[in-house]
Design a protein around this motif. Structure first.
Motif: not given
Length: 306
Positions: A256-265, A304-306
């Protein structure tokens, strides 16, 4: 009871009490360590020994961003493997679950065929990381006779009736085949690879010879040579393209974290151009990507903010 028996009994009682206290302390310590470990695991649910596999295509911008994400994710504690694949094989691997991520899907036109075929079995993200992409046929600026795709047949002999292409199976190559049909071009599209196509363009420019090829922005080649996009009156290549990413269907559940990283990119022309330049000029792509990441940590922290 004799005195020595009283002393012995008292000693036994004290011994038992000491043992019980020690056991209790050990249990509390063990429970505390277990709770700490559990808390740590819960806060790092994504990070494990499994590899995240990212597909890589031998295109300049794709090599740049895949290496960039390998650096970013490994700094976060993930194991990342880059697998070089063509676009068709990549989509099949995402569908089967043999691949986790593809970082470059061009929509609404270039990769529309893959979206149509795999939309029920691959997760195509609505989020985009580049919003100002363009695709079309290009010629060198000095080819003054040709400004539009409609001019090509009239000057077919100038190009030997050939459009110099790149990877077969790439969405843009398939769109170019459609374009040849739509415009009734008396040209053959020659597949090869992106490096081979770029080499031919470089050689043609060095000798001021005519050449026509499908290209796209963002791409470093436009800073190297004076090239122009041909007008596309039928809009076969479409207008502005946006670049998305795609994952296997259950990737977001496991990471889930990596998935959010990609969406924020998000990247703009200057950022992706600089990254490509770093990667192209390094001894190894990963070294160039690592240097760029170090110098752009503020931007990456936004992703990559948590």
């Amino acid at each position: 009871m004799s005195n020595w028996k009283k002393v012995l009994s008292l000693g036994l009682v004290l011994l038992v009490v000491a043992v019980l206290a020690a056991c209790g302390g050990n249990d509390e310590e063990a429970n505390s360590e277990e709770n700490n470990e559990q808390t740590e695991q819960e806060s790092n649910t994504d990070v494990n020994e499994e590899e995240i596999s990212i597909g890589q295509i031998n295109w300049a911008e794709n090599i740049a961003v895949t290496n960039m994400w390998k650096v970013i994710l490994e700094e976060k504690g993930y194991n990342v493997k880059l697998s070089v694949l063509d676009m068709g094989t990549m989509m099949k691997a995402l569908e089967s679950g043999d691949l986790d991520v593809s970082l470059e899907v061009w929509l609404p036109v270039q990769d529309a065929n893959y979206l149509e075929e795999y939309q029920d079995t691959v997760n195509f993200s609505d989020a985009t990381w580049f919003d100002n992409a363009k695709v079309g046929l290009v010629v060198p600026e000095y080819v003054e006779e040709v400004d539009s795709i409609e001019d090509l047949n009239e000057h077919k002999d100038l190009f030997n009736g050939e459009i110099v292409g790149f990877d077969p199976g790439a969405g843009t190559m398939e769109v170019t085949e459609d374009l040849i049909e739509e415009y009734n071009l008396e040209f053959e599209l020659l597949p090869s690879s992106e490096p081979a196509m770029l080499t031919q363009i470089g050689e043609a420019v060095a000798n001021e010879e005519p050449i026509v090829a499908p290209l796209w922005t963002p791409h470093w080649i436009f800073s190297e040579y004076d090239l122009k996009f041909l007008e596309d009156p039928e809009n076969i290549y479409g207008g502005v393209e946006k670049i998305h990413h795609a994952t296997r269907t259950d990737f977001a559940d496991e990471y889930p974290n990596v998935s959010e990283y990609f969406k924020n990119w998000k990247m703009d022309d200057e950022q992706i151009g600089e990254l490509i330049n770093y990667v192209e000029n390094a001894d190894e792509p990963i070294e160039g990507a690592r240097e760029w990441v170090e110098e752009n940590q503020d931007l990456i922290d936004e992703w990559v903010q948590e």
